[in-house]
Design a protein around this motif. Structure first.
Motif, PDB file in Angstrom:
ATOM      1  N   SER A 199       2.539  53.704 105.180  1.00 52.19           N
ATOM      2  CA  SER A 199       2.147  52.437 106.098  1.00 52.19           C
ATOM      3  C   SER A 199       3.145  51.376 105.962  1.00 52.19           C
ATOM      4  N   MET A 200       4.123  51.456 105.024  1.00 48.67           N
ATOM      5  CA  MET A 200       4.905  50.277 104.828  1.00 48.67           C
ATOM      6  C   MET A 200       5.915  50.058 105.726  1.00 48.67           C
ATOM      7  N   ASN A 201       5.925  49.018 106.300  1.00 48.15           N
ATOM      8  CA  ASN A 201       7.181  48.427 107.558  1.00 48.15           C
ATOM      9  C   ASN A 201       8.156  47.842 106.573  1.00 48.15           C
ATOM     10  N   LEU A 202       9.471  47.883 106.976  1.00 51.66           N
ATOM     11  CA  LEU A 202      10.629  47.112 106.385  1.00 51.66           C
ATOM     12  C   LEU A 202      10.756  45.666 106.774  1.00 51.66           C
ATOM     13  N   ASP A 203       9.356  44.983 106.336  1.00 50.71           N
ATOM     14  CA  ASP A 203       9.726  43.499 107.003  1.00 50.71           C
ATOM     15  C   ASP A 203       8.615  42.743 106.125  1.00 50.71           C
ATOM     16  N   PRO A 204       8.874  41.448 106.255  1.00 49.58           N
ATOM     17  CA  PRO A 204       8.495  40.566 105.446  1.00 49.58           C
ATOM     18  C   PRO A 204       6.961  40.607 105.176  1.00 49.58           C
ATOM     19  N   ARG A 205       6.067  40.652 106.417  1.00 44.57           N
ATOM     20  CA  ARG A 205       4.652  40.756 106.534  1.00 44.57           C
ATOM     21  C   ARG A 205       4.162  41.785 105.355  1.00 44.57           C
ATOM     22  N   SER A 206       5.050  43.335 105.578  1.00 44.36           N
ATOM     23  CA  SER A 206       4.459  44.129 104.925  1.00 44.36           C
ATOM     24  C   SER A 206       4.583  44.053 103.427  1.00 44.36           C
ATOM     25  N   TYR A 251       9.047  48.875 112.317  1.00 46.05           N
ATOM     26  CA  TYR A 251       9.184  47.348 112.329  1.00 46.05           C
ATOM     27  C   TYR A 251      10.374  47.181 111.145  1.00 46.05           C
ATOM     28  N   ILE A 252      11.577  46.656 111.403  1.00 49.21           N
ATOM     29  CA  ILE A 252      12.455  46.309 110.351  1.00 49.21           C
ATOM     30  C   ILE A 252      13.048  44.953 110.544  1.00 49.21           C
ATOM     31  N   ILE A 253      12.865  44.190 109.492  1.00 51.65           N
ATOM     32  CA  ILE A 253      13.321  42.976 109.291  1.00 51.65           C
ATOM     33  C   ILE A 253      13.949  42.742 107.834  1.00 51.65           C
ATOM     34  N   PRO A 254      14.907  43.359 107.784  1.00 56.58           N
ATOM     35  CA  PRO A 254      15.544  43.528 106.245  1.00 56.58           C
ATOM     36  C   PRO A 254      15.859  42.046 105.749  1.00 56.58           C
ATOM     37  N   ALA A 255      15.815  41.986 104.321  1.00 55.86           N
ATOM     38  CA  ALA A 255      16.655  40.782 103.710  1.00 55.86           C
ATOM     39  C   ALA A 255      18.135  41.109 103.440  1.00 55.86           C
ATOM     40  N   ASP A 256      18.725  40.184 102.981  1.00 54.22           N
ATOM     41  CA  ASP A 256      20.404  40.451 102.545  1.00 54.22           C
ATOM     42  C   ASP A 256      20.090  41.511 101.334  1.00 54.22           C
ATOM     43  N   ASN A 257      19.290  41.413 100.559  1.00 51.24           N
ATOM     44  CA  ASN A 257      19.288  42.633  99.385  1.00 51.24           C
ATOM     45  C   ASN A 257      19.419  43.790  99.949  1.00 51.24           C
ATOM     46  N   GLU A 305      -0.408  47.998 101.542  1.00 51.70           N
ATOM     47  CA  GLU A 305       0.447  49.171 102.115  1.00 51.70           C
ATOM     48  C   GLU A 305       0.343  50.292 101.187  1.00 51.70           C
ATOM     49  N   MET A 306       0.371  51.395 101.702  1.00 50.70           N
ATOM     50  CA  MET A 306       0.270  52.627 100.617  1.00 50.70           C
ATOM     51  C   MET A 306       1.317  53.761 101.380  1.00 50.70           C
ATOM     52  N   GLY A 307       1.471  54.729 100.466  1.00 45.45           N
ATOM     53  CA  GLY A 307       2.326  55.693 100.808  1.00 45.45           C
ATOM     54  C   GLY A 307       2.430  57.099 100.165  1.00 45.45           C
ATOM     55  N   ALA A 308       2.822  58.090 100.382  1.00 46.25           N
ATOM     56  CA  ALA A 308       2.910  59.284  99.414  1.00 46.25           C
ATOM     57  C   ALA A 308       4.419  59.437  99.393  1.00 46.25           C
ATOM     58  N   MET A 309       4.837  59.937  98.221  1.00 45.83           N
ATOM     59  CA  MET A 309       6.264  60.287  98.243  1.00 45.83           C
ATOM     60  C   MET A 309       5.837  61.661  97.393  1.00 45.83           C
ATOM     61  N   VAL A 310       6.752  62.850  98.230  1.00 47.38           N
ATOM     62  CA  VAL A 310       6.541  64.027  97.775  1.00 47.38           C
ATOM     63  C   VAL A 310       7.878  64.728  97.618  1.00 47.38           C
ATOM     64  N   MET A 314       4.343  47.675  96.837  1.00 39.65           N
ATOM     65  CA  MET A 314       4.986  49.049  97.839  1.00 39.65           C
ATOM     66  C   MET A 314       6.449  48.961  97.958  1.00 39.65           C
ATOM     67  N   ALA A 315       6.791  47.701  98.352  1.00 41.37           N
ATOM     68  CA  ALA A 315       8.408  47.616  98.733  1.00 41.37           C
ATOM     69  C   ALA A 315       9.301  48.156  97.747  1.00 41.37           C
ATOM     70  N   SER A 316       8.859  47.648  96.456  1.00 42.24           N
ATOM     71  CA  SER A 316       9.691  48.088  95.293  1.00 42.24           C
ATOM     72  C   SER A 316       9.876  49.824  95.135  1.00 42.24           C
ATOM     73  N   GLN A 317       8.697  50.337  95.442  1.00 45.71           N
ATOM     74  CA  GLN A 317       8.597  51.497  95.250  1.00 45.71           C
ATOM     75  C   GLN A 317       9.328  52.449  96.369  1.00 45.71           C
ATOM     76  N   MET A 318       9.248  51.774  97.603  1.00 45.19           N
ATOM     77  CA  MET A 318       9.964  52.424  98.653  1.00 45.19           C
ATOM     78  C   MET A 318      11.452  52.394  98.370  1.00 45.19           C
ATOM     79  N   PHE A 319      11.985  51.496  97.841  1.00 46.69           N
ATOM     80  CA  PHE A 319      13.561  51.297  97.464  1.00 46.69           C
ATOM     81  C   PHE A 319      13.986  52.175  96.294  1.00 46.69           C
TER      82      PHE A 319
END
Length: 176
Positions: free
Chosen positions: A118-125, A22-28, A131-136, A1-6
């Motif tokens: 439902s995807m948070n921007l953190d390592p746990r998610s 909930y945001i805990i980003p990474a350097d990338n 997680e799931m999400g809809a892109m419209v 899901m994370a790659s799909q969000m990006f």
């Protein structure tokens, strides 16, 4: 899901609005947002402040990234625990919230594309949760969601996180 969000975030050519609890980003992730800014995309992010957070431990991991967001050219906002929208949007009689916080995970790209999930921007998610999400593709829905995010970003509802010329962070809202 994370790659799909990006992949979704990468669609943006002019504007990217992100609201995420909930945001805990990474350097990338910071590098990605900086590249979007360098490509001319206006990036605005709204997340919880420590005062509006229901999981302070997450905020303690987010806190060191604030300056990275600002230095990457992200317009960063943190939700207040006492937003003006509380009495009209959040409190529903007979219930009154002791404080307010964000729990939504959504984004708008170029006022045309919407992500809600439902995807948070953190390592746990990214690594543990399912997680799931809809892109419209819907300019009408995108405009409506963008208006809601921008309403939440207004100074009476959030603090605008900024950096002075010495690299020190400061917060502004409609009262300061």
């Amino acid at each position: 899901m994370a790659s799909q969000m990006f992949n979704f975030f990468d669609i943006a050519e002019q504007e990217l609005l992100i609201q995420n609890a909930y945001i805990i980003p990474a350097d990338n992730a910071i590098d990605f947002l900086e590249a979007k800014r360098d490509a001319g995309v206006k990036v605005r992010v709204l997340t919880n402040s420590l005062a509006s957070h229901d999981v302070p431990a997450v905020n303690s991991h987010y806190e060191p990234w604030r300056d990275d967001f600002i230095e990457a050219g992200v317009d960063l906002w943190e939700f207040r625990p006492d937003p003006a929208i509380q009495s009209s949007i959040i409190d529903v009689a007979p219930v009154q919230a002791g404080f307010s916080g964000l729990h939504s995970k959504c984004a708008v790209a170029d006022r045309r594309y919407v992500f809600i999930g439902s995807m948070n921007l953190d390592p746990r998610s990214r690594a543990i949760n399912t997680e799931m999400g809809a892109m419209v593709d819907s300019p009408e829905l995108a405009e409506d969601l963008a208006r809601l995010i921008e309403r939440n970003m207004r100074g009476e509802n959030s603090w605008h996180v900024q950096m002075d010329e010495k690299g020190k962070l400061f917060w502004e809202n409609s009262e300061e």
